[in-house]
Write a protein that holds these residues in place. Structure first.
Motif, PDB file in Angstrom:
ATOM      1  N   ALA A 234       0.842  -1.210   0.000  1.00 18.25           N
ATOM      2  CA  ALA A 234       0.000   0.000   0.000  1.00 18.25           C
ATOM      3  C   ALA A 234       0.873   1.254   0.000  1.00 18.25           C
ATOM      4  O   ALA A 234       0.597   2.224  -0.721  1.00 18.25           O
ATOM      5  CB  ALA A 234      -0.935  -0.009   1.207  1.00 18.25           C
ATOM      6  N   LEU A 237       2.163   1.677  -3.509  1.00 19.46           N
ATOM      7  CA  LEU A 237       1.163   2.138  -4.470  1.00 19.46           C
ATOM      8  C   LEU A 237       0.710   3.568  -4.192  1.00 19.46           C
ATOM      9  O   LEU A 237       0.397   4.322  -5.116  1.00 19.46           O
ATOM     10  CB  LEU A 237      -0.059   1.207  -4.445  1.00 19.46           C
ATOM     11  N   LEU A 238       0.667   3.951  -2.922  1.00 19.20           N
ATOM     12  CA  LEU A 238       0.082   5.250  -2.564  1.00 19.20           C
ATOM     13  C   LEU A 238       1.098   6.339  -2.246  1.00 19.20           C
ATOM     14  O   LEU A 238       0.831   7.516  -2.457  1.00 19.20           O
ATOM     15  CB  LEU A 238      -0.816   5.079  -1.326  1.00 19.20           C
ATOM     16  N   VAL A 258      -5.569  -0.521   4.511  1.00 18.83           N
ATOM     17  CA  VAL A 258      -5.517  -1.412   3.344  1.00 18.83           C
ATOM     18  C   VAL A 258      -5.120  -2.822   3.804  1.00 18.83           C
ATOM     19  O   VAL A 258      -5.731  -3.821   3.398  1.00 18.83           O
ATOM     20  CB  VAL A 258      -4.517  -0.889   2.283  1.00 18.83           C
ATOM     21  N   ARG A 294      -9.185   6.411  -1.234  1.00 21.52           N
ATOM     22  CA  ARG A 294      -7.815   5.946  -1.493  1.00 21.52           C
ATOM     23  C   ARG A 294      -7.599   4.554  -0.902  1.00 21.52           C
ATOM     24  O   ARG A 294      -6.960   3.688  -1.515  1.00 21.52           O
ATOM     25  CB  ARG A 294      -6.808   6.933  -0.879  1.00 21.52           C
ATOM     26  N   THR A 298      -7.107   1.118  -3.352  1.00 19.34           N
ATOM     27  CA  THR A 298      -5.834   0.403  -3.236  1.00 19.34           C
ATOM     28  C   THR A 298      -6.074  -1.041  -2.786  1.00 19.34           C
ATOM     29  O   THR A 298      -5.462  -1.975  -3.312  1.00 19.34           O
ATOM     30  CB  THR A 298      -4.894   1.117  -2.235  1.00 19.34           C
ATOM     31  N   GLU A 301      -7.325  -2.979  -5.712  1.00 22.75           N
ATOM     32  CA  GLU A 301      -6.254  -3.270  -6.673  1.00 22.75           C
ATOM     33  C   GLU A 301      -5.442  -4.490  -6.221  1.00 22.75           C
ATOM     34  O   GLU A 301      -5.150  -5.385  -7.022  1.00 22.75           O
ATOM     35  CB  GLU A 301      -5.334  -2.034  -6.807  1.00 22.75           C
TER      36      GLU A 301
END
Ligand SMILES: [Zn+2]
Ligand SMILES: [Zn+2]
Length: 308
Positions: A234, A237-238, A258, A294, A298, A301
């Motif tokens: 996470a 990705l973020l 997440v 968000r 995530t 995904e």
């Protein structure tokens, strides 16, 4: 506190999959927010918070000095502070870590020295006597501190953040998923782990290569390792290109939320996340819901990649 062990979900490959996933995640976020509230109201958490507040926040320079002399240091305090505040004592033969302690004393309004330095200097200030000077920073002196690993005695309270459950297949699935997420993964042996009490880190490969690398410390609890991997995914990705200290707690809240969702989706018991979140979120009670979009995109995904 709600338990999550018997409430995992699976999303069939149908037209409604996205909606189902979304509303399930929404409900789970509500559970999580409720759990965090319950943790923050608990005596266990208040006691933990009280102990944390007795540790000093060191300056950037001192933090660097501590890291240089004791790379694995996690909690640092002076000899007497360990004894008086934490009921622990420094073990015999331990090497002190040296830092700079500020000297705060009466300060000459003119030359800004302590009374004795002012006395021996060329400064001619004599409008007010030293007794009336106000206190200020006149310099630094070396001070000895010790890491918790150099002490013994009363254990420090710890929050039970570990995930549990069967994750024998999940850890390999996550390492496989990394490629699709654009992340490189390394699981590092405990005796080679160089990141103190962090369970995992997300970093840049080197100054020329911007691919995120996730490293996690190897451990027997595979469920906890899996949740650490998801937490660091996470971050990758973020937050990979974000370097804003003030936002640190928000990033931790996002990554752990997440991890909670994906871990729970995979059938793990992730209620320990509430302790982690309670600790980071202490000053910003709204941020889990604020960041719902968000967090859920995530989580979705990562779930999509694991489900392949
Ligand atoms: Zn002076
Ligand atoms: Zn993190």
């Amino acid at each position: 506190m709600a338990t999550t062990s018997d409430s995992s979900a699976s999303f069939e490959e149908t037209d409604t999959r996205k909606d189902e996933m979304h509303s399930t995640i929404e409900a789970w976020i509500d559970d999580l927010v409720g759990d965090v509230d319950a943790v923050q109201a608990s005596d266990e958490f208040q006691e933990w918070l009280d102990v944390q507040s007795r540790f000093h926040d060191y300056s950037h320079r001192n933090t660097l000095l501590i890291k240089l002399q004791c790379p694995e240091a996690t909690k640092v305090a002076g000899f007497n502070t360990w004894r008086n505040e934490f009921d622990r004592h420094v073990q015999e033969g331990e090497q002190a870590i040296w830092i700079w302690a500020p000297i705060i004393t009466k300060q000459c309004p003119e030359c800004e020295n302590s009374p004795s330095y002012h006395e021996n200097s060329d400064c001619e200030y004599d409008e007010t006597p030293p007794e009336e000077w106000s206190k200020g920073l006149v310099g630094f002196k070396p001070a000895a501190v010790f890491d918790v690993s150099q002490t013994e005695g009363e254990p420090l309270p710890e929050l039970e953040t570990e995930a549990t459950g069967d994750a024998e297949d999940l850890v390999p699935a996550l390492t496989d998923a990394a490629d699709d997420l654009g992340v490189t993964v390394r699981i590092v042996d405990a005796d080679e782990w160089a990141h103190g009490d962090a369970k995992g880190v997300c970093k840049q490969r080197d100054i020329h290569d911007f691919t995120p690398i996730v490293e996690a410390k190897a451990r027997t609890n595979q469920a906890d390792l899996a949740v650490t991997l998801i937490h660091e995914f996470a971050h990758a990705l973020l937050h990979f290109d974000v370097d804003d200290k003030a936002e640190r707690s928000k990033r931790e809240v996002e990554a752990e939320a997440v991890a909670y969702i994906v871990g729970r989706y995979c059938g793990l018991e992730t209620s320990g996340s509430a302790f982690y979140l309670a600790a980071w979120q202490y000053d910003e009670p709204e941020s889990i819901q604020d960041r719902f979009g968000r967090i859920s995109s995530t989580a979705e995904e990562i779930i999509d990649v694991i489900d392949g």
